[in-house]
Design an enzyme around this catalytic site. Sequence first.
Site, PDB file in Angstrom:
ATOM      1  CG  HIS A  12      -0.161   0.170   2.528  1.00 46.45           C
ATOM      2  ND1 HIS A  12       0.538  -0.874   3.081  1.00 46.45           N
ATOM      3  CD2 HIS A  12       0.001   1.228   3.358  1.00 46.45           C
ATOM      4  CE1 HIS A  12       1.102  -0.472   4.217  1.00 46.45           C
ATOM      5  NE2 HIS A  12       0.807   0.806   4.406  1.00 46.45           N
ATOM      6  CG  ASP A  50       1.744   5.192   4.810  1.00 47.32           C
ATOM      7  OD1 ASP A  50       1.299   4.048   4.982  1.00 47.32           O
ATOM      8  OD2 ASP A  50       2.869   5.554   5.211  1.00 47.32           O
ATOM      9  CG  HIS A  92       5.023   1.178   2.920  1.00 46.77           C
ATOM     10  ND1 HIS A  92       4.492   2.315   2.351  1.00 46.77           N
ATOM     11  CD2 HIS A  92       4.419   1.058   4.128  1.00 46.77           C
ATOM     12  CE1 HIS A  92       3.628   2.863   3.176  1.00 46.77           C
ATOM     13  NE2 HIS A  92       3.546   2.114   4.273  1.00 46.77           N
ATOM     14  NE  ARG A 105       2.347   6.539   9.322  1.00 43.12           N
ATOM     15  CZ  ARG A 105       1.233   6.029   8.812  1.00 43.12           C
ATOM     16  NH1 ARG A 105       1.285   4.940   8.069  1.00 43.12           N
ATOM     17  NH2 ARG A 105       0.060   6.583   9.051  1.00 43.12           N
TER      18      ARG A 105
HETATM   19 FE   LIG Z   1       1.916   2.121   5.713  1.00 40.01          FE
END
Ligand SMILES: [Fe+2]
Length: 307
Positions: free
Chosen positions: A133, A135, A283, A298
Amino acid sequence: MLSNALVGPMNGFLPGPRVAERMPHGWESADRTRFGLAPLTPLIGAVVEGVDLSRPLDAELAEQLNAALLEWKVLFFRDQEISGSQQAAFARNWGPLETHPFYGRITGTEVDAPEVVRLEKDARVGGFENAWHSDVSWRVEPSLGSVLRAVEVPDLGGDTLWADMGAAYDRLPDELRARIDGLSAVHDWYTNFGLVMDPEERDRLRPDFPEVEHPVVRTHPETGRRTLYVNRIFTQRIVGLDDEESEELLEHLYLQASFPEYQCRWSWRSGDVAFWDNRSTQHYASSDYYPRTRIMERITICGDRPS
Ligand SMILES: [Fe+2]
């Protein structure tokens, strides 16, 4: 139905050299004087050597790092003992930061800067980011990039993989590229995040985050590279195709991220930081470490509307 060129043995993709260009044709690497770079593969991923992320970046260093990001798509920094606030300060060199509308509601964890999403896995919660995917592609303006810091990682396992979706697009057969250029796809959070949220909360958020449409092939705003922009987690369907045709085409496009020639893979140590271009990559976080602990933090940087 897909054409005969895309079915049959190996789904139309035969073994043999699968060599892609790192950048759009004619692109030249920028001069770099402020740090070393150690590439992980010919195509994607490089370790940056000699940069301390706890210190502010000057304009020249930020510019050289951006050029390296565009070229290698994922940059890695070792041994960075930085706080969430310092991580946020680094990310802010690329623009305003996002606040994730759902993650805090799902995990309920405390972080030291509001933009930090803490991804905490252990014996109670196993890793679930193991599907390709990019983000927040369900946003109208998905992230420019993400800065991910390893807080605590297992001795073995928990690697993250990235795939270069510009290279994947370039290597598609001409006929398929012609077919998908100009198509749009619907992206949504409701069928993924929505499944693990309180239903009332989910329905309250729905008007603020409706389904969005993005081009199946986006043009990178800085490099101009055409880039495949559908992913298995958030893409729902291709606009204007019937369900069967949409599903068949999407499955074929999702498959592209799975070729190792387009990928790099990173084995984390605590203190590592990865910074990736969310516009040109997808990723996959390998979920092979349960029930061990893996804690990551993140930060995502606001991006533009894909076009
Ligand atoms: Fe992700």
